[in-house]
Design an enzyme around this catalytic site. Structure first.
Site, PDB file in Angstrom:
ATOM      1  N   TYR A  70      -6.513 -33.637  18.802  1.00 46.44           N
ATOM      2  CA  TYR A  70      -6.252 -34.968  18.253  1.00 46.44           C
ATOM      3  C   TYR A  70      -5.712 -35.915  19.318  1.00 46.44           C
ATOM      4  CZ  TYR A  70      -3.734 -38.868  16.444  1.00 46.44           C
ATOM      5  OH  TYR A  70      -3.265 -40.145  16.278  1.00 46.44           O
TER       6      TYR A  70
ATOM      7  N   GLU B   7       1.751 -41.192  21.078  1.00 45.36           N
ATOM      8  CA  GLU B   7       1.048 -40.201  20.267  1.00 45.36           C
ATOM      9  C   GLU B   7       1.829 -38.890  20.177  1.00 45.36           C
ATOM     10  OE1 GLU B   7      -1.381 -40.489  18.296  1.00 45.36           O
ATOM     11  OE2 GLU B   7      -2.036 -42.501  18.825  1.00 45.36           O
TER      12      GLU B   7
ATOM     13  N   CYS C 144      -8.861 -53.686  -0.310  1.00 45.92           N
ATOM     14  CA  CYS C 144      -9.399 -52.888   0.786  1.00 45.92           C
ATOM     15  C   CYS C 144     -10.716 -53.479   1.272  1.00 45.92           C
ATOM     16  CB  CYS C 144      -9.614 -51.446   0.330  1.00 45.92           C
ATOM     17  SG  CYS C 144     -10.343 -50.391   1.614  1.00 45.92           S
TER      18      CYS C 144
ATOM     19  N   ASP D 110      -6.263 -38.174  12.286  1.00 48.08           N
ATOM     20  CA  ASP D 110      -4.897 -37.803  11.914  1.00 48.08           C
ATOM     21  C   ASP D 110      -4.794 -37.818  10.394  1.00 48.08           C
ATOM     22  OD1 ASP D 110      -4.863 -40.488  11.206  1.00 48.08           O
ATOM     23  OD2 ASP D 110      -3.064 -40.980  12.376  1.00 48.08           O
TER      24      ASP D 110
END
Length: 356
Positions: A132, A49, A212, A150
């Protein structure tokens, strides 16, 4: 939120899609193992990350492999030499992250017995871990129902809920939408599923809405606004700064380098000597008295907040020559990874000027 929110089964549909389509990432526990109770190594999640901030997954892969090979645990990283870690980081940019990486590793290894906190609040107390990153580690490594947001998540939520407020003002609304969608079960897989959806289907340009898994409940698709979201407040033009880098090469091939101050841009990194950058080219202040000439190649590099134009001045020195500051490094031992990208460019431009 709005009158027409995505259906409550949206999170379940997303997890079903993730179970079939999860990206294979070196720091990730795949969904079939996650469902069986296996959890990602917090060290791997944290490291990935931090590396992924402002960097792509494709670029991070080799760096992650290098770091985990050299330093397989947070305790190994904590014991590493600063210069070795900074050299291994070279090319990822944003070097304050590398300095905080070491601070965090040393705090976890020294004060927490090598164990990362398992809550957002605990993680947020560590150096270099913001909201985050704390949420991502809590969710992915510890399966906490943390709200992870994010750039990919912002895009998915803005489209799914048709949030038209421009970023960054839309961030609270987007986080509320993400929180509404986060399930109590498998929140870590859910967080990764939203990221994967944004990276592979709900892409910035030409989103693949037709395949999707959330298209039926996507308000932006229904309203025809998907391609325009998320809206963003126009950015101000980046200013241009100018500087000088001095390349001094001795007859034995050694190159003069200096280590930059720990604080500030490129802190702690090796680089070519030179004055601070500013609006105009700085006055000539060479690190050693010699005949200097200007390389015909100007180095251009873009940082987060400004563009840089770097003039490279070069000179040849006799073997054994010394400078007022910095030290000469044997050219044969100098690796590209020892220097940040802007100074690799400057070195290349300077050597071309010397060898003309």
């Amino acid at each position: 939120m709005r009158d027409l929110d995505p259906a409550p089964e949206t999170a379940g549909m997303l997890l079903e899609w993730y179970d079939r389509n999860a990206r294979d990432l070196p720091w990730r526990v795949p969904p079939h193992r996650s469902r069986a109770g296996f959890r990602a190594d917090p060290y791997h999640v944290w490291l990935s990350e931090v590396m992924l901030q402002q960097t792509t997954v494709a670029a991070v892969g080799p760096y992650f492999h290098k770091f985990t090979t050299l330093w397989p645990s947070v305790s190994h990283l904590a014991a590493a030499e600063d210069a070795d870690v900074m050299a291994a980081w070279a090319g990822l940019g944003y070097y304050a992250r590398a300095r905080n990486l070491l601070k965090c590793a040393r705090q976890v290894a020294g004060e927490l017995d090598g164990c990362f906190p398992d809550t957002e609040a605990g993680l947020a107390t560590l150096p270099g871990i913001g909201p985050y990153t704390a949420a991502a580690i809590a969710a992915i490594a510890f399966d906490r129902p943390a709200v992870v947001v994010d750039g990919n998540v912002e895009r998915v939520m803005a489209r799914l809920f048709d949030i038209r407020t421009p970023l960054p003002a839309a961030k609270p609304e987007i986080k509320a939408a993400a929180a509404a969608l986060t399930p109590a079960e498998r929140p870590g897989d859910h967080a990764q599923a939203v990221m994967d959806l944004g990276a592979t289907i709900c892409t910035p340009r030409n989103p693949a809405c037709g395949i999707c898994p959330l298209m039926a409940g996507c308000l932006a698709r229904r309203n025809g606004s998907a391609a325009d979201l998320p809206a963003k407040t126009p950015k101000a033009a980046k200013p241009v700064r100018r500087g000088v880098a001095y390349l001094a090469r001795r007859a034995d091939g050694a190159i003069l380098l200096e280590r930059r101050p720990d604080k500030g841009l490129l802190g702690g990194m090796l680089g070519l000597p030179g004055p601070d950058w500013g609006e105009t080219v700085p006055a000539h202040r060479p690190p050693v008295d010699a005949e200097w000439r200007i390389s015909p190649l100007v180095v251009r590099h873009t940082f987060t907040h400004f563009h840089l134009e770097l003039e490279v001045r070069v000179t040849e020195l006799p073997e054994g020559a010394q400078a007022r500051s910095g030290r000469f490094h044997p050219g044969a031992e100098l690796r590209a990874g020892d220097l940040p990208t802007v100074f690799r460019k400057a070195l290349k431009a300077g050597l071309a000027g010397l060898d003309d």
